[in-house]
Design a protein around this motif. Structure first.
Motif, PDB file in Angstrom:
ATOM      1  N   ASP A   1      51.151 -45.477  38.183  1.00  0.00           N
ATOM      2  CA  ASP A   1      50.569 -45.106  36.713  1.00  0.00           C
ATOM      3  C   ASP A   1      51.913 -44.493  36.070  1.00  0.00           C
ATOM      4  O   ASP A   1      52.584 -43.505  36.402  1.00  0.00           O
ATOM      5  CB  ASP A   1      49.711 -43.715  36.974  1.00  0.00           C
TER       6      ASP A   1
ATOM      7  N   SER B   1      49.419 -47.312  29.278  1.00  0.00           N
ATOM      8  CA  SER B   1      48.343 -46.913  28.297  1.00  0.00           C
ATOM      9  C   SER B   1      49.015 -46.522  26.797  1.00  0.00           C
ATOM     10  O   SER B   1      50.199 -46.103  26.773  1.00  0.00           O
ATOM     11  CB  SER B   1      47.788 -45.823  29.006  1.00  0.00           C
TER      12      SER B   1
ATOM     13  N   LYS C   1      48.886 -42.103  25.317  1.00  0.00           N
ATOM     14  CA  LYS C   1      49.876 -40.920  25.473  1.00  0.00           C
ATOM     15  C   LYS C   1      51.181 -41.225  24.293  1.00  0.00           C
ATOM     16  O   LYS C   1      51.725 -40.373  23.749  1.00  0.00           O
ATOM     17  CB  LYS C   1      50.273 -40.514  26.660  1.00  0.00           C
TER      18      LYS C   1
HETATM   19  C1  LIG Z   1      46.036 -39.211  30.370  1.00  0.00           C
HETATM   20  C2  LIG Z   1      46.503 -39.982  31.795  1.00  0.00           C
HETATM   21  C3  LIG Z   1      45.963 -41.027  32.088  1.00  0.00           C
HETATM   22  C4  LIG Z   1      44.574 -41.621  31.383  1.00  0.00           C
HETATM   23  O1  LIG Z   1      45.026 -42.526  30.398  1.00  0.00           O
HETATM   24  P1  LIG Z   1      43.822 -42.920  29.557  1.00  0.00           P
HETATM   25  O2  LIG Z   1      44.477 -44.273  28.879  1.00  0.00           O
HETATM   26  O3  LIG Z   1      43.642 -42.127  28.403  1.00  0.00           O
HETATM   27  O4  LIG Z   1      42.836 -43.493  30.305  1.00  0.00           O
HETATM   28  C5  LIG Z   1      46.129 -41.838  33.265  1.00  0.00           C
HETATM   29  N1  LIG Z   1      47.095 -41.068  34.292  1.00  0.00           N
HETATM   30  C6  LIG Z   1      47.856 -39.965  33.712  1.00  0.00           C
HETATM   31  C7  LIG Z   1      49.085 -39.370  34.682  1.00  0.00           C
HETATM   32  C8  LIG Z   1      47.461 -39.259  32.537  1.00  0.00           C
HETATM   33  O5  LIG Z   1      47.924 -38.303  32.419  1.00  0.00           O
END
Ligand SMILES: *Cc1c(COP(=O)(O)O)cnc(C)c1O
Length: 402
Positions: free
Chosen positions: A209, A240, A243
């Motif tokens: 992630d 994603s 953020k």
């Molecule tokens: C915010 C976050 C997510 C989720 O991301 P989305 O794109 O909003 O689903 C996943 N992993 C971490 C570490 C995050 O901080």
């Protein structure tokens, strides 16, 4: 991650019983009822670039993405994701077979675990966990095996021997998160190389992630796990837009991986949301192509916010773990005469008018996380200044007062 109550949910099945309600719901309700400044949940209080918002409006008006987009994501976005991985990291992914658009990183995580785990498979994950990991592992029928990041020289670090010891014959995959939420740790190149070596040696899949890839500070550097030898074919990389572009409500995330892994994740994903965020996919394609100056300015802005809140917390008497990445700063409350982060966070809105999150809820080993509390700094400067000035009153109060 873990529920505060499950008795209120008599119908919830055993797999999910421990995840009854999240701490975020409880803390956001407290923020609303007390008027406290909410530094709990990690979402920015200003929107991302105007030009990207306009791109979404244009897509919507032009009728692009208003109906079901293609299952793997719109071609423009898949091409932009592949171009981004190549431009930033020299990682080459095929737009058609190695990129999958998801409903945020959250769906990517769930779909990857649902697709890749057999019931009873063990998942080794870094503790404290991002709050969806434990629930997604549980929904997939897997077993989580935490490896605890421990404070060392001002940061939470991974003990590589502990990581090696956590891997058994039942381990199916490593679930890695760097830059790491909630601790702000960015795994070093050496640590990542060791993780990669272990994955290759034990023939493990890796789900990584990397949603905070653009939020690294000072001399920290983000290196994708997929770029290490032997890793490209065994690594599912998750990104994603939320953020990086300050549009957390759009829920546009993605997976890059080898064709077999992408096909597996897509099989699970098609029965979760199937598709999502049509018009936003076109806008995020434009966002990914923003010039390097966007990312540099974003980082500079967030670095100033990190420093502002970190200084305020230190002034208020917290021990501060200055994060190398992410939206969050983790603190130790023991210098304030406190030791239970959950009780501290429940009282903090009344005591100081600020909401924070107790890191203990991100741990299986609750006691290991007990004294740590997380604050989000992805907020306007004036909000952070006001929070810092409110928190200063804490030092003047006696610890057991509330
Ligand atoms: C915010 C976050 C997510 C989720 O991301 P989305 O794109 O909003 O689903 C996943 N992993 C971490 C570490 C995050 O901080």
């Amino acid at each position: 991650m873990t529920g505060m109550t499950s008795s209120a949910r008599p119908h919830l099945n055993r797999r999910l019983a421990e995840f009854g309600t999240t701490i975020f719901a409880e803390m956001s309700a407290l923020a609303a009822s007390t008027g406290a400044i909410n530094l709990g949940q990690g979402f920015p209080d200003t929107d991302g670039p105007e030009q990207i918002r306009e791109a979404a409006v244009r897509a919507l008006r032009d009728g692009r993405g208003n109906q079901y987009p293609p299952g793997p994501g719109v071609p423009e976005l898949r091409a932009a994701i592949a171009a981004h991985q190549l431009r930033r990291y020299g990682l080459s992914y095929d737009t058609d077979t190695e990129v999958l658009v998801t409903a945020g990183a959250t769906e990517a995580i769930a779909a990857a675990l649902l697709a890749l785990l057999e019931p009873g498979d063990e998942v080794v994950a870094l503790e404290p966990y991002y709050d969806s990991y434990a629930a997604s592992i549980a929904m997939a029928g897997g077993r989580r095996v935490p490896v605890t990041l421990r404070p060392h020289a001002g940061a939470f670090r991974l003990d590589l021997d502990e990581l090696r010891a956590a891997v058994t014959d039942r381990t199916r995959l490593l679930l890695i998160n760097t830059p790491h939420n909630p601790t702000g740790t960015v795994l070093t190149r050496e640590e990542l190389a060791a993780v990669a070596e272990l994955a290759v040696e034990r023939d493990l899949l890796v789900v990584t992630d990397e949603v905070y890839e653009h939020l690294v500070f000072d001399d920290a550097e983000h290196t994708p796990l997929a770029s290490f030898p032997g890793m490209r074919e065994r690594t599912v990389t998750i990104g994603s837009a939320g953020k990086t572009y300050s549009f957390t409500g759009w829920k546009v995330g993605w997976v890059t991986a080898a064709p077999g892994l992408v096909a597996a994740v897509r099989s699970a994903k098609q029965f979760l949301t199937y598709v999502a965020s049509g018009p936003f996919q076109y806008a995020v394609a434009e966002a990914l192509a923003l010039p390097d100056s966007y990312f540099a300015d974003f980082r500079t802005d967030m670095l100033a916010k990190r420093d502002l809140l970190s200084a305020g917390l230190a002034d208020a008497g917290f021990r501060v773990f200055r994060p190398a990445g992410t939206y969050f700063v983790t603190t130790d409350i023991r210098p304030l005469g406190e030791k239970d982060g959950v009780a501290f966070c429940r009282a903090l809105p009344e005591r100081a008018g600020v909401v924070a999150i107790p890191n203990a809820v991100f741990y299986d080993h609750r006691e290991a996380g007990a004294p740590f509390v997380r604050f989000a700094f992805c907020k306007q400067t004036a909000v952070l200044e006001e929070a810092a000035s409110r928190l200063k009153t804490l030092g003047a109060q006696s610890p057991q007062m509330s």
